[in-house]
Motif scaffolding. Structure first.
Motif, short mmCIF file in Angstrom:
data_model
loop_
_atom_site.label_atom_id
_atom_site.label_comp_id
_atom_site.label_asym_id
_atom_site.label_seq_id
_atom_site.Cartn_x
_atom_site.Cartn_y
_atom_site.Cartn_z
N LEU A 273 10.06 -3.72 -4.72
CA LEU A 273 9.71 -4.70 -3.69
C LEU A 273 10.00 -6.13 -4.14
O LEU A 273 10.02 -7.05 -3.33
N LEU B 3 4.79 0.05 4.17
CA LEU B 3 3.79 -0.13 3.11
C LEU B 3 2.43 0.39 3.55
O LEU B 3 1.73 1.07 2.79
N SER C 154 2.37 4.08 3.49
CA SER C 154 2.28 4.58 2.12
C SER C 154 0.84 4.48 1.63
O SER C 154 0.38 5.35 0.89
N VAL D 52 7.89 4.15 -0.46
CA VAL D 52 8.10 2.73 -0.75
C VAL D 52 9.45 2.52 -1.41
O VAL D 52 10.21 1.62 -1.04
N ALA E 261 11.11 0.88 1.79
CA ALA E 261 10.90 -0.56 1.61
C ALA E 261 11.86 -1.13 0.59
O ALA E 261 12.39 -2.22 0.74
#
Lengths: 344, 286
Positions: A132, B102, B105, B121, B125
């Motif tokens: 991320l 998110l 998850s 994720v 993501a």
């Protein structure tokens, strides 16, 4: 209820210590830089310049916060926060010391030196959070509405995404050996057998190189190569918003150093000595060993900065895709093969 | 199948109608870029009403901390989904999509499916949405195009979507393992996934809400710890580490053929991508 309070205390300690550590890491970095260049470095504020980080922090807060009016405002403000948050939340599964049923007791049960112990997928969680980290950079580059920032953001995202792959592949070897994704189990395996660096030398080197790339530090600091891209993705940021990117970068260095130490350098296992399992003394010794190793690792990261020049962009990509990924896959296959042969 | 009390059915219908209408009103349409604020506000109100009702339909896990997280993740995913569809800026849409991933998850994690959470994720993501962002950003260099900002067929899309949600609601509520929605008098049982060997199943006695006093025998999973229950302590001794090992052994024994086939398909796709992406030297030289 007590557990939740304990949890909040642990989180506060981790957040506080790491944020404070970052301030002093900047001082350490400047001192090392000065040493490498035969200078003295910051020495005016306080003895040996020890108060410099505080003054720097105050300066960061008091500077004018300029937001150009051509930026995409909500995303422009969001990006630095993302950068810090993604660097911070990885700490949830990082063990800072021994974790297990024999820890030193306090109130009702042993203290666990980890915010969330017993997470079966610790390593995967760290990789998920690490993947991320690219958001902060890419959004900062995009929302700045500036060519240099955008190019910096694109480069950085390509770099981070590319280096995630060999990084993930390189740890598979040690995961196979310890047969767990839980960081504590991996440390315990190393405590019983041998440090990861000795049984997985190739995996260690690949992981180390990728770790440098993931933290965007020299020799992999292409996203912000000053000569070509002004400041890279954070060109338009000033004051505390810039400070947050800075903080995020150093937090990343700390996380990555923890990971290298935990996965390959034995975690809280000191060399040549075997520590017992229970009691306060052992716990403190283990925490001390781990922190010492992490500090040494951080100094190593800063030292490398003055040793190697920056990569050219195409070389950087080639290194990841053509060299490290095949090597990492080979490492995994060989490890699996040997394990299978030994097990028979 | 349970016999539904009519109130539950009505409620499902109400949720889907309000949600569908609200989403339709909130979506950017071809005729006007900026909808009148009243219409937009009405749509928001309807969606909020539907979302609140949806939350009321289920009962979260019992411990207060788990329940708090459950609601935070649940609301974030519903809200993120709505905003992803109705946002006018495609970059914002992609970011709301990341929020949905998110939050989902987080819900997976709470259900004890940590591997699934981390995988989602990493894949969505970390990789797919970032690729979306790349494409959107590079394609938008000449300013925002009209076709990026409007919804093609909002009415049809809302209708289809909410019929799907309605059927999902009915299926979930009629699952005998699901107890949250109907009165909530039964201890919720953790049921995470179907990839579980039969030896892990235990027989339990449970109260059926619609037949007060009757005790029915049922099969369910060995109760696992929900994540927040052991957050402070670590797993107690004797509880096997779940998830990854179990998933791996299931994939490589029971489902070996399927995973090999999937692997082969992915490998072919990878080779295809490399072939397509490589510039053809002979053409450029000619």
């Amino acid at each position: 209820m007590l557990e939740i309070i304990g949890l909040i205390i642990k989180i506060s300690i981790v957040v506080g210590v790491t944020q404070g550590a970052v301030a002093y890491l900047i001082l350490v970095e400047r001192k090392i830089a000065a040493f490498s260049q035969d200078r003295i470095g910051p020495n005016r504020v306080g003895p040996l310049g020890l108060l410099q980080p505080i003054v720097d922090g105050v300066k960061m807060f008091l500077k004018e916060d300029v937001t150009p009016n051509y930026v995409n405002k909500p995303i422009f403000i969001l990006a630095p926060f993302l950068s810090i948050v993604t660097a911070m939340i990885g700490f949830a599964v990082v063990p800072f010391g021994p974790v297990g049923p024999n820890g030193p007791g306090l109130f009702d049960g042993p203290i666990q030196f980890q915010i969330a112990p017993g997470i079966d997928i610790g390593l995967l969680y760290i990789f998920a959070v690490g993947s991320l980290a690219v958001y902060g950079v890419i959004l900062a580059g995009y929302s700045s509405n500036n060519k240099y920032s955008f190019l910096g953001g694109l480069r950085s995202s390509a770099q981070i995404i590319s280096y995630e792959i060999p990084m993930g592949l390189s740890v598979l070897g040690i995961v196979l050996l310890a047969s767990s994704l839980d960081l504590n189990t991996i440390i315990q395996w190393q405590d019983k057998n041998a440090w990861g660096i000795f049984v997985q030398p190739l995996g260690f080197f690949i992981f180390l190189i990728c770790a440098f790339a993931e933290t965007n530090r020299l020799p992999f600091d292409l996203p912000e190569s000053e000569q070509e891209l002004v400041g890279g993705f954070h060109t338009e940021y000033s004051s505390m918003k810039f400070g947050m990117f800075f903080l995020g970068e150093y937090l990343h260095v700390i996380t990555v150093s923890f990971l290298v130490v935990i996965l390959y350098l034995g975690g809280w296992d000191p060399p040549f000595v075997s520590l017992g399992d229970s009691g306060w003394l052992m716990a403190i010794l283990k925490v001390g060993t781990l922190i010492t190793k992490v500090l040494a690792m951080i100094v190593f990261v800063m030292w490398i900065r003055w040793t190697l020049p920056r990569f050219r962009y195409d070389r950087l990509m080639e290194l990841a895709w053509k060299r490290m990924i095949p090597l990492a896959i080979g490492n995994t296959v060989v490890t699996a093969l040997i394990l299978q042969l030994i097990r028979r | 199948m349970h016999d539904f009390p009519p109130s539950v059915l009505t409620r499902c219908l109400l949720i889907c109608l309000c949600g569908g209408l609200g989403t339709f009103l909130m979506m950017p349409t071809r005729r006007q870029f900026a909808k009148p604020a009243v219409v937009f506000a009405l749509g928001t109100g309807l969606v909020a009403f539907a979302a609140l009702n949806l939350i009321g339909l289920g009962a979260g896990p019992a411990p207060i901390v788990s329940r708090m997280f459950f609601y935070v993740f649940g609301i974030a995913s519903v809200l993120g989904g709505t905003l992803m569809i109705t946002a006018r800026d495609p970059v914002h849409s992609a970011l709301w999509f990341a929020v949905v991933v998110l939050a989902t998850s987080g819900l997976f994690m709470m259900a004890g499916a940590g591997f699934l959470a981390a995988g989602t994720v990493i894949v969505y993501a970390g990789a797919i949405i970032v690729t979306f962002l790349f494409v959107i950003m590079l394609a938008q260099s000449g300013g925002k195009a009209d076709y990026d900002r409007l919804a093609r067929q909002p009415a049809q899309a809302s209708l289809t979507g909410f019929i799907l949600i309605w059927s999902l609601l009915i299926v979930i509520l009629s699952d005998p393992n699901y107890h949250g929605g109907l009165e909530g008098s039964v201890e919720p049982v953790v049921v995470n996934s179907r990839l579980i060997p039969a030896s892990d199943l235990v027989t339990v006695r449970k109260l059926m809400p619609e037949h007060p006093g009757a005790i029915v025998l049922g099969k369910t999973l060995t109760p696992q710890l929900s994540t927040p229950d052991h957050l402070g302590k670590g797993l107690p001794a004797g509880v096997p580490a779940p998830q990854v090992a179990g998933l791996g052994s299931a994939l490589y024994t029971t489902h070996l053929i399927s995973s090999e086939v999937v692997g082969a398909i992915l490998f072919v796709a990878l080779a295809g991508a490399v072939v397509i992406a490589t510039p053809r030297k002979s053409n450029s030289a000619a």
